[in-house]
Write a protein that holds these residues in place. Structure first.
Motif, PDB file in Angstrom:
ATOM      1  N   GLU A   1       0.744  -1.426  -0.091  1.00  0.00           N
ATOM      2  CA  GLU A   1      -0.228  -0.222   0.056  1.00  0.00           C
ATOM      3  C   GLU A   1       0.872   1.242   0.137  1.00  0.00           C
ATOM      4  OE1 GLU A   1      -3.578  -1.590   2.302  1.00  0.00           O
ATOM      5  OE2 GLU A   1      -2.359  -0.812   3.583  1.00  0.00           O
TER       6      GLU A   1
ATOM      7  N   PHE B   1       1.608   6.704  -7.132  1.00  0.00           N
ATOM      8  CA  PHE B   1       0.395   6.830  -7.618  1.00  0.00           C
ATOM      9  C   PHE B   1       0.145   8.252  -7.699  1.00  0.00           C
ATOM     10  CE2 PHE B   1      -1.204   2.973  -8.618  1.00  0.00           C
ATOM     11  CZ  PHE B   1      -1.750   2.835  -9.772  1.00  0.00           C
ATOM     12  N   VAL B   2       0.560   8.679  -6.212  1.00  0.00           N
ATOM     13  CA  VAL B   2       0.732  10.021  -5.783  1.00  0.00           C
ATOM     14  C   VAL B   2       1.707  10.726  -6.325  1.00  0.00           C
ATOM     15  CG1 VAL B   2       0.078  11.985  -4.000  1.00  0.00           C
ATOM     16  CG2 VAL B   2      -0.636   9.719  -4.258  1.00  0.00           C
TER      17      VAL B   2
ATOM     18  N   LEU C   1     -11.810   5.161   7.638  1.00  0.00           N
ATOM     19  CA  LEU C   1     -10.520   6.381   6.567  1.00  0.00           C
ATOM     20  C   LEU C   1     -11.973   7.324   6.204  1.00  0.00           C
ATOM     21  CD1 LEU C   1      -7.817   5.939   5.709  1.00  0.00           C
ATOM     22  CD2 LEU C   1      -8.924   4.708   3.292  1.00  0.00           C
TER      23      LEU C   1
ATOM     24  N   THR D   1      -5.167  16.951   0.309  1.00  0.00           N
ATOM     25  CA  THR D   1      -4.383  16.400  -0.926  1.00  0.00           C
ATOM     26  C   THR D   1      -4.517  17.268  -1.800  1.00  0.00           C
ATOM     27  OG1 THR D   1      -4.834  13.304  -0.227  1.00  0.00           O
ATOM     28  CG2 THR D   1      -3.326  14.220  -2.143  1.00  0.00           C
TER      29      THR D   1
ATOM     30  N   ASN E   1      -1.555  20.027  -3.243  1.00  0.00           N
ATOM     31  CA  ASN E   1      -1.753  20.364  -4.353  1.00  0.00           C
ATOM     32  C   ASN E   1      -1.440  21.398  -4.542  1.00  0.00           C
ATOM     33  OD1 ASN E   1       0.593  17.872  -3.378  1.00  0.00           O
ATOM     34  ND2 ASN E   1      -1.057  16.359  -4.245  1.00  0.00           N
TER      35      ASN E   1
ATOM     36  N   VAL F   1      -3.582  -4.993   0.333  1.00  0.00           N
ATOM     37  CA  VAL F   1      -4.446  -4.220   0.155  1.00  0.00           C
ATOM     38  C   VAL F   1      -5.545  -4.119   0.162  1.00  0.00           C
ATOM     39  CG1 VAL F   1      -4.708  -2.807  -1.951  1.00  0.00           C
ATOM     40  CG2 VAL F   1      -2.626  -4.126  -1.710  1.00  0.00           C
ATOM     41  N   ASP F   2      -6.056  -3.584   1.190  1.00  0.00           N
ATOM     42  CA  ASP F   2      -6.719  -2.828   1.468  1.00  0.00           C
ATOM     43  C   ASP F   2      -7.864  -2.317   0.413  1.00  0.00           C
ATOM     44  OD1 ASP F   2      -9.369  -2.870   3.671  1.00  0.00           O
ATOM     45  OD2 ASP F   2      -8.976  -0.965   3.006  1.00  0.00           O
TER      46      ASP F   2
ATOM     47  N   LEU G   1     -10.798   0.338   0.007  1.00  0.00           N
ATOM     48  CA  LEU G   1     -10.731   1.515   0.568  1.00  0.00           C
ATOM     49  C   LEU G   1      -9.861   1.818   0.254  1.00  0.00           C
ATOM     50  CD1 LEU G   1     -12.692   3.288   1.023  1.00  0.00           C
ATOM     51  CD2 LEU G   1     -12.322   2.866   3.330  1.00  0.00           C
ATOM     52  N   VAL G   2      -8.515   1.692   1.216  1.00  0.00           N
ATOM     53  CA  VAL G   2      -7.352   2.152   1.230  1.00  0.00           C
ATOM     54  C   VAL G   2      -7.001   2.220  -0.576  1.00  0.00           C
ATOM     55  CG1 VAL G   2      -4.680   2.154   1.336  1.00  0.00           C
ATOM     56  CG2 VAL G   2      -6.280   0.994   3.348  1.00  0.00           C
ATOM     57  N   LEU G   3      -6.583   1.501  -1.091  1.00  0.00           N
ATOM     58  CA  LEU G   3      -7.134   1.955  -2.405  1.00  0.00           C
ATOM     59  C   LEU G   3      -6.963   2.349  -3.541  1.00  0.00           C
ATOM     60  CD1 LEU G   3      -5.281   0.721  -4.996  1.00  0.00           C
ATOM     61  CD2 LEU G   3      -6.813  -1.528  -5.496  1.00  0.00           C
ATOM     62  N   PHE G   4      -9.141   3.003  -2.557  1.00  0.00           N
ATOM     63  CA  PHE G   4      -9.896   3.911  -3.723  1.00  0.00           C
ATOM     64  C   PHE G   4      -9.259   5.282  -3.323  1.00  0.00           C
ATOM     65  CE2 PHE G   4     -13.274   6.380  -2.470  1.00  0.00           C
ATOM     66  CZ  PHE G   4     -13.664   6.951  -4.542  1.00  0.00           C
ATOM     67  N   THR G   5      -8.808   5.420  -2.144  1.00  0.00           N
ATOM     68  CA  THR G   5      -8.811   6.549  -1.476  1.00  0.00           C
ATOM     69  C   THR G   5      -7.176   7.475  -2.556  1.00  0.00           C
ATOM     70  OG1 THR G   5      -8.866   6.125   1.160  1.00  0.00           O
ATOM     71  CG2 THR G   5      -8.061   7.857   0.998  1.00  0.00           C
ATOM     72  N   ILE G   6      -6.373   6.260  -2.524  1.00  0.00           N
ATOM     73  CA  ILE G   6      -5.223   6.619  -2.990  1.00  0.00           C
ATOM     74  C   ILE G   6      -5.984   7.310  -5.071  1.00  0.00           C
ATOM     75  CG2 ILE G   6      -3.205   5.034  -4.174  1.00  0.00           C
ATOM     76  CD1 ILE G   6      -2.368   4.035  -1.160  1.00  0.00           C
ATOM     77  N   LEU G   7      -5.971   6.206  -4.807  1.00  0.00           N
ATOM     78  CA  LEU G   7      -6.703   6.605  -6.298  1.00  0.00           C
ATOM     79  C   LEU G   7      -7.488   8.194  -6.951  1.00  0.00           C
ATOM     80  CD1 LEU G   7      -7.767   2.841  -7.898  1.00  0.00           C
ATOM     81  CD2 LEU G   7      -5.291   4.643  -8.406  1.00  0.00           C
ATOM     82  N   VAL G   8      -7.792   8.067  -5.627  1.00  0.00           N
ATOM     83  CA  VAL G   8      -8.469   9.443  -5.785  1.00  0.00           C
ATOM     84  C   VAL G   8      -7.648  10.914  -5.180  1.00  0.00           C
ATOM     85  CG1 VAL G   8     -10.300  11.027  -4.734  1.00  0.00           C
ATOM     86  CG2 VAL G   8     -11.158   8.360  -4.731  1.00  0.00           C
ATOM     87  N   MET G   9      -6.718  10.356  -4.307  1.00  0.00           N
ATOM     88  CA  MET G   9      -5.457  11.231  -3.834  1.00  0.00           C
ATOM     89  C   MET G   9      -4.556  11.638  -5.574  1.00  0.00           C
ATOM     90  SD  MET G   9      -3.505   9.424  -0.511  1.00  0.00           S
ATOM     91  CE  MET G   9      -2.522  11.157  -0.578  1.00  0.00           C
ATOM     92  N   ALA G  10      -4.607  10.119  -6.302  1.00  0.00           N
ATOM     93  CA  ALA G  10      -3.753  10.345  -7.642  1.00  0.00           C
ATOM     94  C   ALA G  10      -4.091  10.685  -8.442  1.00  0.00           C
ATOM     95  CB  ALA G  10      -3.461   8.918  -7.637  1.00  0.00           C
TER      96      ALA G  10
ATOM     97  N   THR H   1      -4.056  14.870  -7.639  1.00  0.00           N
ATOM     98  CA  THR H   1      -2.931  15.652  -7.660  1.00  0.00           C
ATOM     99  C   THR H   1      -2.339  15.429  -9.052  1.00  0.00           C
ATOM    100  OG1 THR H   1      -2.222  13.632  -5.606  1.00  0.00           O
ATOM    101  CG2 THR H   1      -0.530  15.185  -7.331  1.00  0.00           C
TER     102      THR H   1
END
Lengths: 249, 107
Positions: free
Chosen positions: A51, A58-59, A76, A85, A89, B8-9, B11-20, B23
């Motif tokens: 993770e 990705f970020v 979360l 974020t 940014n 990989v959770d 919801l964690v993956l989803f949060t990462i993708l939204v952040m990405a 950005t």
């Protein structure tokens, strides 16, 4: 300035890529401890190494990754994290707008793929490069990929060794990032006008940071500095560079 | 252990993708913006101040509003940056913050 385009065309290729890598080299020593710290904190928050790698890839924006960790809890708060974020940014809008006209011959695909890794350090070194000549795609990639690999390796390592490392402020490593940015700031020094810009943005950032929660201080400081520069703009400057040449480059 | 490393959770993956996504939008916004607007004169001068202004804003709270050790180390780093290679100036800054923090706690 006039010969910029020729120069950047001739220098494109492996040499420019290698120059990008070597230009970034000293920053490895700043990025590594920060990456280790990020990984260790992420592990404490229950993130798995994969993770951590996914977020980094990705970020790929250190400041917002730390901010996300700060807000990380169960359940979360993904919307809050996403919005914060985005806010921290927002500076990238100014950064990419500032860098865009200084690029050499980049294809649209290179621009839109390349700017995926427009992290602070990548941008700052590209801007520094642009003070001498246009930033080539190869140079940018050399800088960017070196940071990318360093950041992922360090943060995954941090998430694996985590607790063993202890508090990084003990070694002053929390200051590495600040020291790096101060060095980069001084690289843009062009005399008294720069001093006024820095004073304005520094003051605005400190005051906003003190009174407004969140990442607004970066935006406030940036805007204050930009306003200071606009006020100081001289319509009839005593510049070495002729306007006609500036237009050509 | 292996499964924990690669867990990989969703919801964690989803949060990462939204952040990405957010950005990436901020990173290409400047490309889109400069396509439609050209900058000259005062606007160009203002835009040229963006790099030092942003870098300054990012470090200002740590550099000037944390403590005497940090502020002094900031000054040392800035002066060193004008004379020494970047890595040397950075090292000097980190070493001086450690020494100053130690000195301040002893006193």
């Amino acid at each position: 300035m006039k010969s910029n385009q020729n120069k950047s065309a001739v220098n494109a290729g492996p040499n420019e890529f290698f120059l990008g890598v070597t230009t970034f080299f000293p920053l490895i020593f700043a990025a590594t401890p920060i990456g280790l710290l990020f990984g260790a904190l992420a592990a404490q928050k229950g993130m798995s190494p994969l993770e951590v790698l996914l977020m980094g890839s990705f970020v790929f924006a250190g400041g917002s990754q730390f901010l996300a960790l700060d807000l990380w809890s169960d359940p979360l708060p993904w919307l809050t994290i996403a919005f914060s974020t985005f806010l921290i940014n927002l500076r990238h809008v100014l950064m990419s707008a500032s860098l865009a006209p200084k690029l050499g011959h980049w294809t649209p695909l290179q621009k839109y793929l390349g700017f995926f890794i427009l992290a602070d350090e990548v941008w700052a070194l590209s801007e520094q490069r642009a003070m001498k000549q246009h930033t080539t795609f190869s140079f940018y990639l050399g800088v960017g990929l070196t940071l990318f690999v360093t950041w992922q390796a360090a943060s995954v390592a941090g998430s694996l060794i985590g607790a063993v490392m202890g508090d990084p402020s003990r070694y002053g490593l929390d200051f590495a990032f600040t020291a790096l940015f101060i060095c980069l700031v001084m690289g843009f020094w062009q005399g008294r006008k720069t001093g006024v810009v820095l004073a304005a943005s520094g003051l605005a950032a400190v005051l906003t940071h003190k009174f407004v929660p969140g990442a607004w201080y970066i935006i406030a400081g940036a805007i204050a500095g930009v306003i200071a520069a606009a006020i100081q703009y001289d319509d009839n400057p005593n510049r070495l560079q002729k306007p006609a040449e500036a237009l050509q480059s | 252990m292996m499964s924990e490393v690669f867990a990989v959770d969703p919801l964690v993956l989803f949060t990462i993708l939204v952040m990405a996504a957010g950005t990436y939008l901020t990173r290409i916004a400047g490309l889109v913006l400069t396509k439609f607007v050209t900058f000259s004169g005062r606007t160009e001068a203002a835009l040229q101040a963006v790099p030092p202004a942003i870098l300054m804003s990012v470090v200002a709270p740590t550099a000037f509003a944390t403590g005497i050790a940090e502020t002094a180390a900031t000054a040392i780093t800035a002066i060193a940056a004008l004379r020494l290679p970047m890595l040397a100036a950075m090292t000097l800054g980190v070493v001086s913050v450690v020494v100053l923090r130690l000195a301040l706690t002893v006193i």
